[in-house]
Write a protein that holds these residues in place. Sequence first.
Motif, PDB file in Angstrom:
ATOM      1  N   THR A 149       0.990  -1.151   0.011  1.00  8.31           N
ATOM      2  CA  THR A 149      -0.043  -0.054  -0.045  1.00  8.31           C
ATOM      3  C   THR A 149       0.965   1.135  -0.118  1.00  8.31           C
ATOM      4  OG1 THR A 149       0.016   0.235   2.230  1.00  8.31           O
ATOM      5  CG2 THR A 149      -1.846  -1.192   1.333  1.00  8.31           C
ATOM      6  N   LYS A 150       0.202   2.508  -0.208  1.00  8.19           N
ATOM      7  CA  LYS A 150       1.108   3.603  -0.214  1.00  8.19           C
ATOM      8  C   LYS A 150       1.461   4.049   1.199  1.00  8.19           C
ATOM      9  CE  LYS A 150      -1.090   5.450  -4.058  1.00  8.19           C
ATOM     10  NZ  LYS A 150      -1.714   6.530  -5.122  1.00  8.19           N
ATOM     11  N   ASP A 151       0.784   3.593   2.103  1.00 10.91           N
ATOM     12  CA  ASP A 151       0.985   3.825   3.840  1.00 10.91           C
ATOM     13  C   ASP A 151       2.157   3.053   3.996  1.00 10.91           C
ATOM     14  OD1 ASP A 151      -0.890   5.646   3.677  1.00 10.91           O
ATOM     15  OD2 ASP A 151      -2.443   4.300   4.811  1.00 10.91           O
ATOM     16  N   GLU A 152       2.122   1.841   3.571  1.00  6.95           N
ATOM     17  CA  GLU A 152       3.255   1.029   3.852  1.00  6.95           C
ATOM     18  C   GLU A 152       4.574   1.336   3.315  1.00  6.95           C
ATOM     19  OE1 GLU A 152       4.585  -3.634   3.629  1.00  6.95           O
ATOM     20  OE2 GLU A 152       2.420  -3.288   2.889  1.00  6.95           O
ATOM     21  N   ALA A 153       4.499   1.865   1.868  1.00  5.46           N
ATOM     22  CA  ALA A 153       5.570   2.314   1.214  1.00  5.46           C
ATOM     23  C   ALA A 153       6.476   3.723   2.010  1.00  5.46           C
ATOM     24  CB  ALA A 153       5.367   2.680  -0.027  1.00  5.46           C
ATOM     25  N   PHE A 154       5.335   4.534   2.563  1.00  2.53           N
ATOM     26  CA  PHE A 154       5.749   5.669   3.169  1.00  2.53           C
ATOM     27  C   PHE A 154       6.364   5.344   4.168  1.00  2.53           C
ATOM     28  CE2 PHE A 154       4.884   9.133   6.404  1.00  2.53           C
ATOM     29  CZ  PHE A 154       5.601  10.230   5.513  1.00  2.53           C
ATOM     30  N   GLY A 155       5.856   4.367   5.145  1.00  2.00           N
ATOM     31  CA  GLY A 155       6.455   3.952   6.447  1.00  2.00           C
ATOM     32  C   GLY A 155       7.878   3.399   6.117  1.00  2.00           C
ATOM     33  N   LYS A 156       8.149   2.526   4.976  1.00  2.00           N
ATOM     34  CA  LYS A 156       9.258   2.087   4.997  1.00  2.00           C
ATOM     35  C   LYS A 156      10.437   3.309   4.588  1.00  2.00           C
ATOM     36  CE  LYS A 156       8.214  -2.600   4.485  1.00  2.00           C
ATOM     37  NZ  LYS A 156       8.057  -3.734   3.587  1.00  2.00           N
ATOM     38  N   ALA A 157       9.749   4.235   3.808  1.00  2.00           N
ATOM     39  CA  ALA A 157      10.715   5.200   3.399  1.00  2.00           C
ATOM     40  C   ALA A 157      11.239   5.966   4.687  1.00  2.00           C
ATOM     41  CB  ALA A 157      10.155   6.095   2.389  1.00  2.00           C
ATOM     42  N   LEU A 158      10.331   6.465   5.553  1.00  2.00           N
ATOM     43  CA  LEU A 158      10.588   6.820   6.791  1.00  2.00           C
ATOM     44  C   LEU A 158      11.529   6.308   7.536  1.00  2.00           C
ATOM     45  CD1 LEU A 158       9.453   9.601   8.157  1.00  2.00           C
ATOM     46  CD2 LEU A 158       7.635   8.318   9.272  1.00  2.00           C
ATOM     47  N   GLU A 159      11.284   4.906   7.645  1.00  2.00           N
ATOM     48  CA  GLU A 159      12.374   4.213   8.515  1.00  2.00           C
ATOM     49  C   GLU A 159      13.591   4.218   7.866  1.00  2.00           C
ATOM     50  OE1 GLU A 159      13.007  -0.384   9.216  1.00  2.00           O
ATOM     51  OE2 GLU A 159      11.009   0.042   8.908  1.00  2.00           O
ATOM     52  N   ALA A 160      13.759   4.232   6.638  1.00  2.00           N
ATOM     53  CA  ALA A 160      15.073   4.407   5.870  1.00  2.00           C
ATOM     54  C   ALA A 160      15.729   5.612   6.229  1.00  2.00           C
ATOM     55  CB  ALA A 160      14.899   4.191   4.267  1.00  2.00           C
ATOM     56  N   MET A 161      14.918   6.671   5.917  1.00  2.00           N
ATOM     57  CA  MET A 161      15.595   8.024   6.417  1.00  2.00           C
ATOM     58  C   MET A 161      15.928   8.052   7.899  1.00  2.00           C
ATOM     59  SD  MET A 161      14.568  11.252   8.094  1.00  2.00           S
ATOM     60  CE  MET A 161      12.739  10.845   8.544  1.00  2.00           C
TER      61      MET A 161
END
Length: 97
Positions: free
Chosen positions: A22-34
């Motif tokens: 989902t888009k929310d899951e992709a955003f969460g993983k990007a936030l974690e990578a940041m």
Amino acid sequence: MDRKQLMEKTRRSLTASGIGKTKDEAFGKALEAMRKQVYKDVEGMILKMEPLEVYLDEVHEEKEIEKFLFLFMPREKWTYKMTFTFVVEISYIARMN
């Protein structure tokens, strides 16, 4: 004994990507990578990390049709890959040498 201010602030711009169902899951993983990138880059103990700005750079959507026994019950599976640019203000305690 001289008193020295140990807390420092810096502002950084980082690019991070995330992949999810989902888009929310992709955003969460990007936030974690940041966050991982900030912890890796900053030498010292981080007290506060505050995103000031978030920009969506790219979105890739992939649709795959999955079938049971290659014939029955087709369903769509979506995968999202999103790339963001984060502007983050970081408050940290500098390393004491």
